[in-house]
Design a protein around this motif. Structure first.
Motif, mmCIF file in Angstrom:
data_model
loop_
_atom_site.group_PDB
_atom_site.id
_atom_site.type_symbol
_atom_site.label_atom_id
_atom_site.label_comp_id
_atom_site.label_asym_id
_atom_site.label_seq_id
_atom_site.Cartn_x
_atom_site.Cartn_y
_atom_site.Cartn_z
ATOM 1 N N TYR A 188 0.812 -1.217 0.000
ATOM 2 C CA TYR A 188 0.000 0.000 0.000
ATOM 3 C C TYR A 188 0.850 1.276 0.000
ATOM 4 O O TYR A 188 0.347 2.354 0.351
ATOM 5 C CB TYR A 188 -0.926 0.005 1.214
ATOM 6 C CG TYR A 188 -2.065 -0.979 1.110
ATOM 7 C CD1 TYR A 188 -3.211 -0.673 0.390
ATOM 8 C CD2 TYR A 188 -1.995 -2.226 1.729
ATOM 9 C CE1 TYR A 188 -4.259 -1.575 0.285
ATOM 10 C CE2 TYR A 188 -3.042 -3.137 1.634
ATOM 11 C CZ TYR A 188 -4.163 -2.806 0.910
ATOM 12 O OH TYR A 188 -5.203 -3.694 0.805
ATOM 13 N N ASN B 130 -10.051 4.990 2.410
ATOM 14 C CA ASN B 130 -10.149 3.628 2.913
ATOM 15 C C ASN B 130 -11.552 3.430 3.452
ATOM 16 O O ASN B 130 -11.971 4.115 4.395
ATOM 17 C CB ASN B 130 -9.118 3.397 4.027
ATOM 18 C CG ASN B 130 -9.190 1.990 4.569
ATOM 19 O OD1 ASN B 130 -9.522 1.046 3.853
ATOM 20 N ND2 ASN B 130 -8.878 1.831 5.851
ATOM 21 N N CYS C 137 -9.124 2.434 -1.470
ATOM 22 C CA CYS C 137 -8.830 1.133 -0.884
ATOM 23 C C CYS C 137 -10.134 0.651 -0.252
ATOM 24 O O CYS C 137 -10.562 1.187 0.777
ATOM 25 C CB CYS C 137 -7.730 1.247 0.166
ATOM 26 S SG CYS C 137 -6.150 1.826 -0.510
ATOM 27 N N ARG D 145 -7.702 -2.347 -4.157
ATOM 28 C CA ARG D 145 -7.053 -1.042 -4.275
ATOM 29 C C ARG D 145 -7.243 -0.558 -5.698
ATOM 30 O O ARG D 145 -6.781 -1.207 -6.649
ATOM 31 C CB ARG D 145 -5.568 -1.157 -3.934
ATOM 32 C CG ARG D 145 -4.821 0.163 -3.980
ATOM 33 C CD ARG D 145 -3.344 -0.064 -3.661
ATOM 34 N NE ARG D 145 -2.586 1.171 -3.748
ATOM 35 C CZ ARG D 145 -1.250 1.250 -3.767
ATOM 36 N NH1 ARG D 145 -0.543 0.138 -3.706
ATOM 37 N NH2 ARG D 145 -0.658 2.414 -3.864
#
Length: 254
Positions: free
Chosen positions: A28, A41, A208, A250
């Protein structure tokens, strides 16, 4: 069963056992870029719910929280809406030994800054988020925010940053203001209304998204809310991890 579906070469290399923080940090890692980078996220159920009973935690898992912690540890700043602060009981980001050397090498402090987006500043400034963070919490608001609430926030130790001409925040100006403070690696954790604003403004670079193998029904919000964009923006899949039916995706803006 734990599976890895490498879409890029930045996928953790351990197919067995718990993914290490180092492996997740590599998977990441923020891209090398001259400008700011805003990633989100979020977690969603199979039927599109971004929350259950007003909170995202019931949709999460231990591995999801491990990814969550990794994303925070890589960021300069965590951007979050005031309603999410209230509902999720936000606390200051903490320093984590597993990421200390990596953050120091990247020129980062021991923990990311928390930046709260709010127009009315309707927050409890007696909470630890404001009274005892490792680094002062930022308040992103507009020039027309209530002066008495601005003063109260500053008395509590928060730093107020103006990122809009009216009462609210303009997403592009928020990104610019944070980058101007030396915080280019940005992570937003929502909520849905804030993420929708970033999407509509065209400033979200990466998503994400954890897809939980759960069905909730009901009327819960999606991960992004607000007015629709005129033309949907296309993202490409960068990586995909799977464990116990949870998908850790992602996506990057094309």
């Amino acid at each position: 069963m734990r599976r890895l579906f490498p879409v890029t070469d930045q996928t953790p290399s351990e197919p067995e056992g718990e993914w290490s923080f180092d492996a997740l940090a590599e998977a990441y890692a923020y891209p090398k870029t001259d400008g700011p980078w805003l990633r989100a996220n979020m977690v969603s159920s199979l039927d599109g719910a971004g929350q259950h009973e007003g909170r995202s935690q019931p949709l999460s898992s231990d591995t999801d929280m491990r990814v969550f912690g990794t994303l925070r540890a890589l960021a300069d700043v965590v951007v979050v809406g005031a309603e999410t602060v209230r509902q999720e009981g936000y606390r200051p980001a903490r320093a984590r030994e597993a990421f200390a050397a990596r953050r120091e090498a990247a020129g980062q402090g021991p923990a990311p800054v928390i930046a709260v987006v709010t127009a009315a500043l309707d927050l409890d400034f007696g909470l630890p988020l404001f009274t005892s963070p490792l680094v002062p919490t930022l308040i992103l608001t507009g020039a027309a925010a209530p002066p008495d609430r601005v003063r109260e926030a500053e008395r509590a130790g928060a730093v107020v940053v103006v990122a809009g001409d009216g009462p609210g925040v303009e997403p592009a100006r928020a990104v610019e203001a944070l980058a101007g403070r030396g915080l280019p690696r940005m992570l937003t954790e929502g909520g849905p209304r804030l993420l929708g604003q970033f999407v509509a403004a065209g400033v979200l670079d990466e998503l994400c998204l954890t897809v939980a193998p759960l069905l909730t029904a009901g009327t819960a919000q999606r991960i992004a809310g607000g007015p629709p964009v005129s033309v949907p923006e296309r993202f490409r899949l960068e990586s995909l991890l799977e464990e116990a039916g949870f998908l850790y995706t992602r996506y990057r803006r094309i």
